[in-house]
Design a protein around this motif. Structure first.
Motif, PDB file in Angstrom:
ATOM      1  N   THR A 251       0.897  -1.052  -0.105  1.00 27.12           N
ATOM      2  CA  THR A 251      -0.053  -0.118   0.008  1.00 27.12           C
ATOM      3  C   THR A 251       0.769   1.269   0.240  1.00 27.12           C
ATOM      4  N   LYS A 252       0.480   2.283  -0.564  1.00 24.47           N
ATOM      5  CA  LYS A 252       1.123   3.392  -0.704  1.00 24.47           C
ATOM      6  C   LYS A 252       1.073   4.069   0.739  1.00 24.47           C
ATOM      7  N   ALA A 253       2.504   4.473   1.048  1.00 28.65           N
ATOM      8  CA  ALA A 253       2.566   4.774   2.607  1.00 28.65           C
ATOM      9  C   ALA A 253       2.862   6.296   2.900  1.00 28.65           C
ATOM     10  N   GLN A 254       1.904   6.889   3.276  1.00 27.91           N
ATOM     11  CA  GLN A 254       2.003   8.528   3.497  1.00 27.91           C
ATOM     12  C   GLN A 254       2.769   8.409   4.730  1.00 27.91           C
ATOM     13  N   PRO A 255       3.978   9.194   4.477  1.00 27.59           N
ATOM     14  CA  PRO A 255       4.814   9.583   5.937  1.00 27.59           C
ATOM     15  C   PRO A 255       3.979  10.679   6.843  1.00 27.59           C
ATOM     16  N   LYS A 256       4.386  10.431   8.064  1.00 29.31           N
ATOM     17  CA  LYS A 256       3.897  11.389   8.916  1.00 29.31           C
ATOM     18  C   LYS A 256       4.741  12.494   8.968  1.00 29.31           C
ATOM     19  N   ARG A 257       6.252  12.009   8.864  1.00 31.86           N
ATOM     20  CA  ARG A 257       7.200  13.171   9.377  1.00 31.86           C
ATOM     21  C   ARG A 257       8.384  12.610   8.236  1.00 31.86           C
ATOM     22  N   LEU A 258       9.171  13.560   7.531  1.00 32.80           N
ATOM     23  CA  LEU A 258       9.814  13.537   6.776  1.00 32.80           C
ATOM     24  C   LEU A 258      11.194  14.561   7.030  1.00 32.80           C
ATOM     25  N   THR A 259      12.547  14.082   7.308  1.00 35.67           N
ATOM     26  CA  THR A 259      13.661  15.070   7.713  1.00 35.67           C
ATOM     27  C   THR A 259      14.361  15.508   6.339  1.00 35.67           C
ATOM     28  N   PHE A 260      14.392  16.684   6.180  1.00 36.36           N
ATOM     29  CA  PHE A 260      14.998  17.522   5.164  1.00 36.36           C
ATOM     30  C   PHE A 260      16.575  17.504   5.400  1.00 36.36           C
ATOM     31  N   LEU A 261      17.241  16.786   4.531  1.00 31.84           N
ATOM     32  CA  LEU A 261      18.583  16.870   4.572  1.00 31.84           C
ATOM     33  C   LEU A 261      19.583  17.734   3.497  1.00 31.84           C
ATOM     34  N   GLU A 262      20.123  18.749   4.255  1.00 30.07           N
ATOM     35  CA  GLU A 262      20.844  19.606   3.194  1.00 30.07           C
ATOM     36  C   GLU A 262      22.060  19.096   2.682  1.00 30.07           C
ATOM     37  N   THR A 263      22.835  17.876   3.280  1.00 29.23           N
ATOM     38  CA  THR A 263      24.170  17.273   2.831  1.00 29.23           C
ATOM     39  C   THR A 263      24.947  18.410   2.402  1.00 29.23           C
ATOM     40  N   GLU A 264      26.008  18.078   1.543  1.00 29.67           N
ATOM     41  CA  GLU A 264      26.691  19.044   1.093  1.00 29.67           C
ATOM     42  C   GLU A 264      26.415  19.763  -0.221  1.00 29.67           C
ATOM     43  N   GLY A 265      25.211  19.315  -0.423  1.00 29.57           N
ATOM     44  CA  GLY A 265      24.570  19.740  -1.990  1.00 29.57           C
ATOM     45  C   GLY A 265      23.928  21.114  -1.718  1.00 29.57           C
ATOM     46  N   ASN A 286       1.443  21.220   3.275  1.00 29.29           N
ATOM     47  CA  ASN A 286       0.211  21.623   3.077  1.00 29.29           C
ATOM     48  C   ASN A 286      -0.929  20.192   3.064  1.00 29.29           C
ATOM     49  N   ILE A 287       0.001  18.936   2.798  1.00 31.02           N
ATOM     50  CA  ILE A 287      -0.875  17.887   2.920  1.00 31.02           C
ATOM     51  C   ILE A 287      -0.923  17.121   4.254  1.00 31.02           C
ATOM     52  N   GLY A 288      -0.059  17.752   4.989  1.00 32.57           N
ATOM     53  CA  GLY A 288      -0.118  17.192   6.541  1.00 32.57           C
ATOM     54  C   GLY A 288       1.115  16.544   6.871  1.00 32.57           C
ATOM     55  N   VAL A 289       2.203  16.525   6.075  1.00 32.48           N
ATOM     56  CA  VAL A 289       3.643  16.012   6.567  1.00 32.48           C
ATOM     57  C   VAL A 289       4.487  16.896   7.116  1.00 32.48           C
ATOM     58  N   ASP A 290       4.820  16.363   8.486  1.00 36.05           N
ATOM     59  CA  ASP A 290       5.738  17.226   9.126  1.00 36.05           C
ATOM     60  C   ASP A 290       7.032  17.077   8.458  1.00 36.05           C
ATOM     61  N   ILE A 291       7.755  18.393   8.129  1.00 36.82           N
ATOM     62  CA  ILE A 291       9.161  18.459   7.513  1.00 36.82           C
ATOM     63  C   ILE A 291      10.004  18.983   8.720  1.00 36.82           C
ATOM     64  N   VAL A 292      10.899  18.242   9.003  1.00 36.81           N
ATOM     65  CA  VAL A 292      11.807  18.579  10.351  1.00 36.81           C
ATOM     66  C   VAL A 292      13.167  18.990   9.490  1.00 36.81           C
ATOM     67  N   THR A 293      13.829  19.981   9.968  1.00 39.49           N
ATOM     68  CA  THR A 293      15.043  20.301   9.452  1.00 39.49           C
ATOM     69  C   THR A 293      16.143  20.145  10.567  1.00 39.49           C
ATOM     70  N   ARG A 294      17.479  20.515  10.236  1.00 36.94           N
ATOM     71  CA  ARG A 294      18.370  20.574  11.252  1.00 36.94           C
ATOM     72  C   ARG A 294      18.305  21.250  12.340  1.00 36.94           C
ATOM     73  N   ASP A 296      15.421  22.026  13.570  1.00 35.22           N
ATOM     74  CA  ASP A 296      14.411  21.576  14.560  1.00 35.22           C
ATOM     75  C   ASP A 296      14.723  20.463  15.605  1.00 35.22           C
ATOM     76  N   SER A 297      15.957  19.721  15.269  1.00 39.48           N
ATOM     77  CA  SER A 297      16.167  18.711  15.748  1.00 39.48           C
ATOM     78  C   SER A 297      17.966  18.430  16.175  1.00 39.48           C
ATOM     79  N   LYS A 298      18.353  18.473  17.143  1.00 34.07           N
ATOM     80  CA  LYS A 298      19.644  18.158  17.441  1.00 34.07           C
ATOM     81  C   LYS A 298      20.243  16.971  16.933  1.00 34.07           C
ATOM     82  N   LEU A 299      19.568  15.905  17.063  1.00 36.15           N
ATOM     83  CA  LEU A 299      19.973  14.724  16.202  1.00 36.15           C
ATOM     84  C   LEU A 299      20.116  14.771  14.855  1.00 36.15           C
ATOM     85  N   ALA A 300      19.112  15.409  14.442  1.00 36.55           N
ATOM     86  CA  ALA A 300      19.325  15.664  12.647  1.00 36.55           C
ATOM     87  C   ALA A 300      20.573  16.777  12.453  1.00 36.55           C
ATOM     88  N   ASN A 301      20.629  17.654  13.354  1.00 36.17           N
ATOM     89  CA  ASN A 301      21.869  18.629  13.079  1.00 36.17           C
ATOM     90  C   ASN A 301      23.145  17.711  13.167  1.00 36.17           C
TER      91      ASN A 301
END
Length: 464
Positions: A251-265, A286-294, A296-301
């Motif tokens: 089944t197509k799986a809608q994510p609740k949360r995605l983490t945006f990675l900057e990487t080197e790019g 707008n669809i309701g997916v939570d987008i987390v960035t560095r 917002d999150s010490k672990l992501a950073n």
């Protein structure tokens, strides 16, 4: 064929995904599908130059055998009758394997790699060998981008990405140690997967500790079918458990949360590319997916910091691991100047340097294990922009050499991490493809593909 052509996301692709039912009902046949592929090859190959060699007469005879299997209701697999290209660093028993080098101009092994053997046993039609850069590294071959032949198709899986993007075949094999699947797939408007490290058996391989076998395809369904059939018949690389997941997508799986990675790019993107991807992320919000960035999150950073020098790291690891054979290739006096520079750089590395690089890679993988449970997947671009000009030299960050098939800044980290990555042809910038990349936790390739399938179906493509 008149190039350039105006690209819109998904245009030009030639999917096999819905053909099996048509074949079983007698509405179409593998031979007819192959004929359409051959027509596309004959029309576009003079300009695109995706192929080193083809076996069109032999594959047409094999297609007739596939016709009979479908007519009797006994296809061998979901890829039975599917035309497929093989990157020319992967052995084939009936075609030379030239590695993009004059050193191996007449290299006939007489044997198939594990992946090719698996696909033949599944009934796939091996159309030919697709162009690679020299030894799958820096020096380009003759292939051009199928949407504008003044642009690069990317590398090192140049021919595979161009052949799929041009609709010549629905799927082709590639491999990646830095950015050789995901970036060219993005440049040529493919779907593609660089699976978990070791998930698909490389066969003889190239002796590299982060070499991934992957699939370029005209749809996610084609992509997963090819990967699954290789895994079922050949397994993963020795010592690895192989690709996990059912043979078909779920089944197509809608994510609740995605983490945006900057990487080197991200820092290397131009304003238009950044604006396009920012708009794509806004659609997700707008669809309701939570987008987390560095931010917002010490672990992501912390994860971003750990992967912030991945391009150089990959160069050090790969060049050290291959320097023993590159030295011997140099002695033939047929090695390119571009790759000779890599040998010279590799000669400066010590065993201690290599051990430090492996330790850094291990720290990156540990950071991924810590942050992965906090998100459904990571999302970023597949390249720093659309395909650059064919003669563009991208800054590598090291004075000795430049990237000649585009910058792998969004790709190196996932190769070092061994994590699955998928690119989707969801954006067009100035009439050229730009891929959206999603990245998952190791061994969650199937779940990541279902998430990608939701993105593909539910989030609108953008053209700017």
């Amino acid at each position: 064929m008149n190039l350039p052509v105006q690209y819109t996301p998904g245009s030009g692709l030639n999917s096999f995904a819905d053909k099996a039912d048509q074949f079983l009902r007698g509405e179409d046949t593998p031979s007819n599908f192959l004929h359409r592929c051959i027509t596309s090859i004959n029309t576009q190959e003079p300009e695109v130059k995706a192929w080193v060699t083809t076996r069109l007469d032999a594959v047409q005879a094999e297609a007739k055998t596939a016709d009979r299997r479908y007519a009797s209701g006994t296809p061998l697999s979901p890829v039975d009758g599917m035309p497929i290209g093989i990157k020319d660093v992967i052995q084939t028993r009936d075609m030379p394997t030239k590695f993009g080098s004059p050193i191996f101009d007449n290299n006939e092994t007489g044997f198939d790699s594990a992946s090719v053997d698996a696909l033949r046993r599944a009934g796939a039609l091996i159309v030919g060998k697709s162009v690679t850069t020299e030894f799958a590294f820096v020096k380009p071959g003759p292939t051009r981008n199928p949407f504008d032949t003044t642009k690069t198709p990317g590398g090192s899986s140049s021919g595979s990405s161009a052949a799929v993007g041009a609709g010549m075949v629905p799927a082709a094999l590639g491999n990646q140690v830095v950015g050789s699947i995901i970036r060219p797939a993005a440049f040529c408007g493919n779907y593609a997967i660089k699976p978990t490290l070791g998930a698909l058996h490389m066969g003889e391989g190239l002796g590299l500790s982060q070499l991934h076998l992957g699939v370029h395809a005209a749809s996610l369904q084609d992509m997963w079918a090819v990967a699954s059939e290789i895994a079922e018949r050949a397994g993963g690389d020795p010592g690895f458990p192989g690709l996990y997941g059912p043979k078909t997508l779920g089944t197509k799986a809608q994510p609740k949360r995605l983490t945006f990675l900057e990487t080197e790019g991200w820092a290397k993107c131009d304003d238009t590319t950044r604006a396009a991807f920012t708009s794509y992320l806004e659609q997700l919000r707008n669809i309701g997916v939570d987008i987390v960035t560095r931010n917002d999150s010490k672990l992501a950073n912390d994860f971003e910091v750990k992967i912030s020098d991945a391009v150089r790291l990959c160069r050090e690891i790969c060049s050290f691991e291959l320097r023993w054979i590159l030295r011997q290739y140099r002695e033939t006096e047929k090695l390119s100047d571009e790759l000779t520079i890599w040998v010279e750089m590799a000669e400066k590395l010590t065993l201690e340097d290599y051990r430090m690089a492996l330790a850094t890679r291990a720290h990156m993988r540990h950071a991924l294990a810590e942050v992965a449970p906090t998100t459904d997947a990571f999302i970023t671009l597949a390249s720093v922009g659309p395909a650059p000009d064919i003669d563009f030299h991208a800054d590598s960050g090291e004075a000795e050499y430049a990237f000649l098939t585009g910058d792998p800044a969004f790709n190196a980290a996932t190769s070092a991490l061994g994590a699955p990555a998928i690119t989707l042809p969801k954006i067009a910038v100035n009439g050229m493809p730009l891929g959206v990349q999603v990245i998952g936790a190791p061994h969650h390739d199937w779940e990541l593909t279902n998430l990608a399938n939701w993105l593909d179906a539910e989030v609108a493509s953008l053209s700017i």
